[in-house]
Design a protein around this motif. Sequence first.
Motif, short mmCIF file in Angstrom:
data_model
loop_
_atom_site.label_atom_id
_atom_site.label_comp_id
_atom_site.label_asym_id
_atom_site.label_seq_id
_atom_site.Cartn_x
_atom_site.Cartn_y
_atom_site.Cartn_z
N LEU A 35 4.72 -1.89 -1.23
CA LEU A 35 5.76 -1.07 -0.55
C LEU A 35 6.78 -1.87 0.37
N PRO A 39 10.16 0.47 -0.75
CA PRO A 39 9.56 1.81 -0.63
C PRO A 39 9.72 2.66 -1.98
N SER A 41 8.43 5.98 -4.35
CA SER A 41 7.78 7.61 -4.27
C SER A 41 6.22 7.38 -4.74
N ALA A 42 5.70 8.63 -4.40
CA ALA A 42 4.38 8.81 -5.07
C ALA A 42 4.18 8.45 -6.60
N LEU A 60 -2.19 8.39 -0.91
CA LEU A 60 -0.97 8.18 -0.20
C LEU A 60 -0.80 8.96 0.59
N GLN A 61 -1.12 10.42 0.67
CA GLN A 61 -1.13 11.28 1.71
C GLN A 61 -2.19 11.13 2.72
N GLN A 64 -1.24 8.13 4.86
CA GLN A 64 0.07 8.65 5.54
C GLN A 64 -0.67 9.45 6.87
N LEU A 69 0.53 4.42 6.10
CA LEU A 69 1.94 4.64 5.46
C LEU A 69 2.98 5.59 6.39
N GLU A 70 4.23 5.55 6.15
CA GLU A 70 4.94 6.59 6.77
C GLU A 70 5.91 6.90 5.51
N ALA A 71 6.45 8.07 5.86
CA ALA A 71 7.24 8.69 4.82
C ALA A 71 8.64 8.40 5.12
N TYR A 76 7.30 6.26 0.32
CA TYR A 76 6.50 5.68 1.25
C TYR A 76 6.77 4.30 1.44
N SER A 79 3.74 1.46 7.62
CA SER A 79 4.00 1.72 8.91
C SER A 79 4.34 0.45 9.76
#
Length: 123
Positions: A35, A39, A41-42, A60-61, A64, A69-71, A76, A79
């Motif tokens: 990532l 970056p 996507s899921a 992943l959620q 975060q 991780l950050e959106a 993703y 961070s």
Amino acid sequence: MKPLTTVEDVYLLLHAPAATAALEAAITTGLLWMLAEKPMSADEVVKALNIPGRRGHYWLQYLQSFGILEAVSQGYAPSEVVRKAILDTYSRESWQHLVVDEDEKDACVHALPRFCMQTHLKP
């Protein structure tokens, strides 16, 4: 680790094993480095790492939820604190070795309650 000073510290400690496991998985699978390069996507992560079912989405959620991780618009990304603490310090290989070493150290306590209960419950 700092000593416990509040009731909240105790509750956070109870959640620590799952958070640790999620971070260790992010290190051992190479997710953080993947990532950092781009970056994703899921769905892209799940496909790239061949994770079955919804497990990858939940992972992943979870990552975060506690700031690993950050959106971002593409999905993703690691961070800023993870970039500083992990990606900018040691190589991927070094981190993977550290995870294995920590797992070996932690193994001494994982079965301890079960062992103690069996010992004390014997007639």
